[in-house]
Design a protein around this motif. Structure first.
Motif, PDB file in Angstrom:
ATOM      1  N   GLN A 188       0.761  -1.431  -0.022  1.00 26.36           N
ATOM      2  CA  GLN A 188      -0.009  -0.209  -0.238  1.00 26.36           C
ATOM      3  C   GLN A 188       1.100   1.135  -0.066  1.00 26.36           C
ATOM      4  O   GLN A 188       0.464   2.151  -0.710  1.00 26.36           O
ATOM      5  CB  GLN A 188      -0.978   0.028   1.178  1.00 26.36           C
ATOM      6  N   ILE A 189       1.986   1.366   0.793  1.00 25.28           N
ATOM      7  CA  ILE A 189       2.778   2.489   0.785  1.00 25.28           C
ATOM      8  C   ILE A 189       3.413   2.723  -0.282  1.00 25.28           C
ATOM      9  O   ILE A 189       3.607   3.722  -0.917  1.00 25.28           O
ATOM     10  CB  ILE A 189       3.684   2.333   2.018  1.00 25.28           C
ATOM     11  N   ILE A 190       3.840   1.597  -1.154  1.00 28.59           N
ATOM     12  CA  ILE A 190       4.734   1.663  -2.353  1.00 28.59           C
ATOM     13  C   ILE A 190       3.597   2.255  -3.318  1.00 28.59           C
ATOM     14  O   ILE A 190       3.891   3.091  -4.225  1.00 28.59           O
ATOM     15  CB  ILE A 190       5.252   0.333  -2.862  1.00 28.59           C
ATOM     16  N   ALA A 243      13.449   5.137   4.832  1.00 26.92           N
ATOM     17  CA  ALA A 243      12.342   5.952   4.724  1.00 26.92           C
ATOM     18  C   ALA A 243      11.120   5.066   4.320  1.00 26.92           C
ATOM     19  O   ALA A 243      10.165   5.291   4.914  1.00 26.92           O
ATOM     20  CB  ALA A 243      12.663   6.873   3.113  1.00 26.92           C
ATOM     21  N   LEU A 244      11.311   3.904   3.572  1.00 28.30           N
ATOM     22  CA  LEU A 244      10.346   3.147   3.394  1.00 28.30           C
ATOM     23  C   LEU A 244       9.948   2.342   4.812  1.00 28.30           C
ATOM     24  O   LEU A 244       8.662   2.188   5.101  1.00 28.30           O
ATOM     25  CB  LEU A 244      10.659   1.711   2.159  1.00 28.30           C
ATOM     26  N   CYS A 245      10.674   1.862   5.284  1.00 25.65           N
ATOM     27  CA  CYS A 245      10.659   1.109   6.649  1.00 25.65           C
ATOM     28  C   CYS A 245      10.125   1.882   7.949  1.00 25.65           C
ATOM     29  O   CYS A 245       9.224   1.770   8.656  1.00 25.65           O
ATOM     30  CB  CYS A 245      11.975   0.454   7.222  1.00 25.65           C
ATOM     31  N   THR A 246      10.511   3.318   7.900  1.00 25.71           N
ATOM     32  CA  THR A 246       9.964   4.393   8.850  1.00 25.71           C
ATOM     33  C   THR A 246       8.626   4.522   8.424  1.00 25.71           C
ATOM     34  O   THR A 246       7.644   4.527   9.437  1.00 25.71           O
ATOM     35  CB  THR A 246      10.638   5.420   8.821  1.00 25.71           C
ATOM     36  N   ALA A 247       8.105   4.639   7.077  1.00 26.49           N
ATOM     37  CA  ALA A 247       6.836   4.714   6.588  1.00 26.49           C
ATOM     38  C   ALA A 247       5.789   3.553   7.059  1.00 26.49           C
ATOM     39  O   ALA A 247       4.658   3.694   7.537  1.00 26.49           O
ATOM     40  CB  ALA A 247       6.723   4.895   5.404  1.00 26.49           C
ATOM     41  N   LEU A 248       6.522   2.500   6.829  1.00 26.20           N
ATOM     42  CA  LEU A 248       5.767   1.156   7.419  1.00 26.20           C
ATOM     43  C   LEU A 248       5.570   1.225   8.942  1.00 26.20           C
ATOM     44  O   LEU A 248       4.415   0.788   9.512  1.00 26.20           O
ATOM     45  CB  LEU A 248       6.742   0.004   7.068  1.00 26.20           C
ATOM     46  N   GLU A 249       6.757   1.441   9.778  1.00 26.76           N
ATOM     47  CA  GLU A 249       6.411   1.536  11.158  1.00 26.76           C
ATOM     48  C   GLU A 249       5.283   2.518  11.380  1.00 26.76           C
ATOM     49  O   GLU A 249       4.583   2.290  12.485  1.00 26.76           O
ATOM     50  CB  GLU A 249       7.648   2.054  11.753  1.00 26.76           C
ATOM     51  N   ASN A 250       5.123   3.680  10.991  1.00 24.54           N
ATOM     52  CA  ASN A 250       4.247   4.667  11.167  1.00 24.54           C
ATOM     53  C   ASN A 250       2.845   4.156  10.694  1.00 24.54           C
ATOM     54  O   ASN A 250       1.900   4.381  11.439  1.00 24.54           O
ATOM     55  CB  ASN A 250       4.498   5.903  10.361  1.00 24.54           C
TER      56      ASN A 250
END
Length: 268
Positions: free
Chosen positions: A74-76, A87-94
């Motif tokens: 979904q993020i991608i 950046a990707l994994c921070t977005a996932l954590e949030n």
């Protein structure tokens, strides 16, 4: 056959899901894990057999995919190009509100790099085992085999509220790859019930897995969907021993063998 158990009151517990080597060989230790969960029954529980720290990394990856893979997609899709693993994994954590998921994401992404990681997410198509094989977290072994030698349900007949033990014995001549052991219950009212385990590569030998199926009411929220009633009658049982995820069309995936059985719930 990616059948997730939906809307059931199942209490399916793999308390002896040991994948035990017989003839005195070492017994596998158990680590709680389930790949097939009910959306309406938190009591659906599975266990993953593990023996080595190397498989712990595979197990960590599998758990990560269950919680994070769909969110990553979904993020991608919503964000587009993401420049770094951080950046990707921070977005996932949030998005998931889970620091451990963010940490696991960083570990897996750093192994292959951000471009390859995004490519793997797309290629895996929500197949947890294949994703973890592509990220080098789980071992690939395509020359394995397994034959189910026995499938029994005890008791063969019982009343609603009893626990039925589903025992599957299988043998392997060449060993097995990282894969799944799956059981499906064919109910009278048509509600899908299944439970699967991820099992580490196994050496040639003889193995047994036991699932305990409780037919007691409880653990199901009717507001979230229909609940299994465990009506009197005959219930089908089907089990699978697979390399990779059962039913997957991806590489390194196949059904080694399957078997069918049954049990009966009789009137009180």
């Amino acid at each position: 056959m990616k059948a997730l158990a939906i809307g059931v009151v199942l209490f399916l517990v793999v308390i002896a899901a040991e994948a035990v080597r017989v003839h005195g060989r070492p017994r596998l230790q158990l680590r709680q894990k389930s790949m097939h969960r009910s959306h309406n029954s938190p009591a659906l529980t599975g266990y993953t057999a593990t023996r080595s720290s190397k498989f712990d990394f595979c197990n960590m990856c599998i758990q990560f995919t269950e919680e994070g893979l769909d969110a990553l997609l979904q993020i991608i899709l919503n964000t587009g190009v993401v420049g770094t693993c951080g950046a990707l994994c921070t977005a996932l954590e949030n998005k998931t509100h889970s620091e451990p998921i963010g940490v696991a994401c960083n570990i897996l992404c750093d192994v292959v790099g951000i471009k390859e990681f995004i490519s793997i997410i797309d290629k895996a198509d929500l197949d947890p085992i294949y994703f973890c094989e592509l990220t080098k977290s789980c071992k690939v072994f395509d020359n394995g085999d397994a034959e189910i030698t026995s499938l029994t349900v005890t008791p063969a007949k019982g009343h609603k509220g009893e626990t039925f033990a589903i025992n599957m014995d299988y043998t392997s001549k060449n060993g097995t790859g990282t894969g799944m052991r799956l059981v499906e219950i064919m109910t009278i009212d048509g509600l899908p019930i299944s439970n699967a385990q991820v099992v580490e590569p196994q050496q040639p030998g003889e193995y047994r897995i036991t699932w305990n199926l409780s037919t007691k009411n409880g653990g199901c929220d009717p507001s979230q969907g229909p609940c299994e009633q465990w009506l009197p009658g005959d219930y089908g049982v089907k089990t699978f021993v697979c390399n990779g995820e059962c039913g997957s069309k991806h590489p390194h995936s196949k059904i080694y063998d399957s078997a069918v059985g049954n049990f009966t719930i009789v009137e009180q």
